[in-house]
Design a protein around this motif. Sequence first.
Motif, short mmCIF file in Angstrom:
data_model
loop_
_atom_site.label_atom_id
_atom_site.label_comp_id
_atom_site.label_asym_id
_atom_site.label_seq_id
_atom_site.Cartn_x
_atom_site.Cartn_y
_atom_site.Cartn_z
N LEU A 9 -1.60 3.85 -18.77
CA LEU A 9 -1.36 2.32 -19.10
C LEU A 9 -0.26 1.75 -19.49
CD1 LEU A 9 -4.71 1.74 -20.85
CD2 LEU A 9 -4.41 1.59 -18.39
N SER A 10 1.02 2.71 -19.59
CA SER A 10 2.14 2.20 -20.07
C SER A 10 2.64 1.22 -19.10
CB SER A 10 3.21 3.49 -20.32
OG SER A 10 4.53 2.83 -20.65
N ILE A 11 3.25 0.10 -19.87
CA ILE A 11 3.88 -0.86 -18.80
C ILE A 11 4.94 -0.44 -18.09
CG2 ILE A 11 5.21 -1.77 -20.57
CD1 ILE A 11 2.97 -4.08 -18.68
N ASN A 12 5.65 0.33 -18.65
CA ASN A 12 6.69 1.08 -17.86
C ASN A 12 6.41 1.53 -16.51
OD1 ASN A 12 8.30 0.37 -20.17
ND2 ASN A 12 8.07 2.19 -21.16
N THR A 13 5.28 2.35 -16.27
CA THR A 13 4.73 2.82 -15.18
C THR A 13 3.87 1.84 -14.37
OG1 THR A 13 3.41 4.20 -16.31
CG2 THR A 13 5.68 5.25 -15.71
N LEU A 14 3.13 1.18 -15.14
CA LEU A 14 1.90 0.51 -14.59
C LEU A 14 2.38 -0.66 -13.65
CD1 LEU A 14 -1.40 0.20 -14.53
CD2 LEU A 14 -0.88 -1.17 -16.53
N LEU A 15 3.18 -1.59 -14.34
CA LEU A 15 3.52 -2.82 -13.57
C LEU A 15 4.48 -2.75 -12.37
CD1 LEU A 15 2.75 -5.34 -14.60
CD2 LEU A 15 4.76 -5.92 -15.68
N GLY A 16 5.27 -1.45 -12.00
CA GLY A 16 5.88 -1.44 -11.07
C GLY A 16 5.08 -1.59 -9.67
N PRO A 17 4.28 -0.72 -9.44
CA PRO A 17 3.45 -0.51 -8.21
C PRO A 17 2.72 -1.86 -7.92
CG PRO A 17 3.17 1.40 -9.19
CD PRO A 17 3.69 0.60 -10.26
N ILE A 18 2.35 -2.53 -9.04
CA ILE A 18 1.65 -3.93 -8.72
C ILE A 18 2.33 -5.00 -8.46
CG2 ILE A 18 -0.06 -5.49 -10.11
CD1 ILE A 18 -0.75 -3.43 -12.07
N ALA B 239 5.23 -4.61 -6.91
CA ALA B 239 5.50 -3.95 -5.29
C ALA B 239 4.66 -4.78 -4.53
CB ALA B 239 6.07 -2.77 -5.35
N ALA B 240 3.36 -4.56 -4.83
CA ALA B 240 2.42 -5.02 -3.86
C ALA B 240 2.12 -6.28 -3.72
CB ALA B 240 1.07 -4.16 -4.21
N ASN B 241 2.60 -7.19 -4.91
CA ASN B 241 2.46 -8.54 -5.02
C ASN B 241 3.88 -9.22 -5.31
OD1 ASN B 241 -0.88 -8.64 -5.06
ND2 ASN B 241 -0.15 -7.24 -6.41
N PRO B 242 4.76 -9.21 -4.31
CA PRO B 242 6.14 -9.75 -4.63
C PRO B 242 6.03 -11.39 -5.14
CG PRO B 242 6.01 -9.34 -2.39
CD PRO B 242 4.75 -8.78 -2.98
N ASN B 243 6.58 -11.56 -6.21
CA ASN B 243 6.98 -13.07 -6.39
C ASN B 243 5.62 -13.70 -6.76
OD1 ASN B 243 9.78 -13.10 -6.14
ND2 ASN B 243 9.13 -12.99 -3.70
N ASN B 244 4.79 -12.83 -7.19
CA ASN B 244 3.31 -13.47 -7.62
C ASN B 244 3.02 -12.95 -9.12
OD1 ASN B 244 0.61 -14.18 -8.20
ND2 ASN B 244 0.13 -13.88 -5.82
N THR B 245 3.41 -13.77 -10.10
CA THR B 245 3.29 -13.60 -11.38
C THR B 245 1.82 -13.26 -11.65
OG1 THR B 245 5.31 -14.72 -11.84
CG2 THR B 245 3.97 -14.09 -13.82
N TRP B 246 0.86 -14.26 -11.34
CA TRP B 246 -0.33 -13.93 -11.89
C TRP B 246 -1.00 -12.80 -11.05
CZ3 TRP B 246 -0.18 -16.28 -15.87
CH2 TRP B 246 -0.20 -17.63 -16.16
N ALA B 247 -0.51 -12.43 -10.04
CA ALA B 247 -1.23 -11.35 -9.32
C ALA B 247 -0.83 -10.09 -10.26
CB ALA B 247 -0.71 -11.12 -8.05
N PHE C 27 -0.09 -9.85 -13.46
CA PHE C 27 -0.67 -9.96 -14.76
C PHE C 27 -2.10 -9.77 -14.58
CE2 PHE C 27 -2.60 -11.67 -18.44
CZ PHE C 27 -1.77 -11.06 -19.64
N ALA C 28 -2.73 -10.06 -13.51
CA ALA C 28 -4.13 -9.72 -13.15
C ALA C 28 -4.37 -8.36 -13.15
CB ALA C 28 -4.75 -10.53 -12.35
N GLY C 29 -3.37 -7.56 -12.48
CA GLY C 29 -3.55 -6.23 -12.27
C GLY C 29 -3.32 -5.46 -13.63
N TYR C 30 -2.45 -5.96 -14.43
CA TYR C 30 -2.32 -5.38 -15.91
C TYR C 30 -3.52 -5.61 -16.46
CZ TYR C 30 -0.83 -5.44 -20.66
OH TYR C 30 -0.94 -5.26 -22.01
N VAL C 31 -4.22 -6.52 -16.78
CA VAL C 31 -5.59 -6.90 -17.32
C VAL C 31 -6.59 -5.94 -16.84
CG1 VAL C 31 -7.37 -8.46 -17.97
CG2 VAL C 31 -4.96 -9.05 -18.19
N ASP C 32 -6.52 -5.79 -15.48
CA ASP C 32 -7.74 -5.01 -14.60
C ASP C 32 -7.61 -3.53 -15.19
OD1 ASP C 32 -8.68 -7.15 -13.37
OD2 ASP C 32 -7.53 -6.77 -11.43
N ALA C 33 -6.37 -3.16 -15.16
CA ALA C 33 -6.19 -1.62 -15.66
C ALA C 33 -6.53 -1.36 -17.04
CB ALA C 33 -4.53 -1.24 -15.45
#
Length: 289
Positions: free
Chosen positions: A213-222, A224-232, A234-240
């Motif tokens: 769950l470390s933000i250092n590795t968790l957020l990068g792929p999310i 990359a899959a949702n460029p320029n979409n802050t809410w997407a 953050f939603a991926g972070y909360v989902d994890a």
Amino acid sequence: MGHTNQCSSSLPKALSWSTHHRLRGENILAAIRSVTHLPISHLVYSHFHADHIGAAYLLAKKGVTIIAHELTEYELTITPDPNRPLPHVTFKGSHTLHVDNQTLQLDYHGPVHCPGNLLIYAPKHKILMLIDLVFPGWVPFANLAEAQNVGMFVKAHDLILKYDFKYYIGGHVNRLGDRKDVLIQQEYVQDVYNNARTAILLSNSPPNATNPLSINTLLGPIQAANPNNTWASFAGYVDALTEYCANVTTQKWLGKLGAVDVYTSSHCETLVESSRIDYGYLGPFGVQG
Ligand SMILES: [Zn+2]
């Protein structure tokens, strides 16, 4: 529905506590009539939600006095509904209702489920009714029973246990409860809370073999899959975090309460978000001291 009926059979004969939704309203009147032919004098609104007082109009037509907390009246003015007439009598804090030799204590301890929800206590019968808080034998309905104030929902278990009661009426599912049911749900909710907090802590910790769950590795792929979409992102972070919390909680509780597999994820999502914005555990998105 079942709870309300059982309640009616053992309670003051001239009192009715709360009606359920309109489709079952006639059944409630029939249940009351199966135990008494005394006139129904009062109707107490447990809270403003339609799935509990949506048949109130049936009794209002018969001229009963409707009693509610003043915040219940306020909520009913925001979402007017002819099936839920405004109360005739309102109060702040507590109100004691005496009818013949029977007493109901109506207490407001804050929005443990929603504004205006009452703890309704029959001291002589040692019966406590608090709707949409404890669900004997089951996990709560989705998102901690749609709690409007999560911190109050969590604290409510202690409030309930301060009353001297033998029977608990929760308003849903299939049976009455007792003190043990309250303690079991309190433990379940505390586990969800702890696991949500642990997930936030892990997200703010370095990645390693046991920390996905470390933000250092968790957020990068999310991202990359949702460029320029802050809410997407953050939603991926909360989902994890929610998924982690749900997996850990379900491992312990599956088979011990009903519908652990149905609603634990929603409870985790609620407590991840509440831990952040209500309790202030913002993890990697907080002010770094
Ligand atoms: Zn409700």
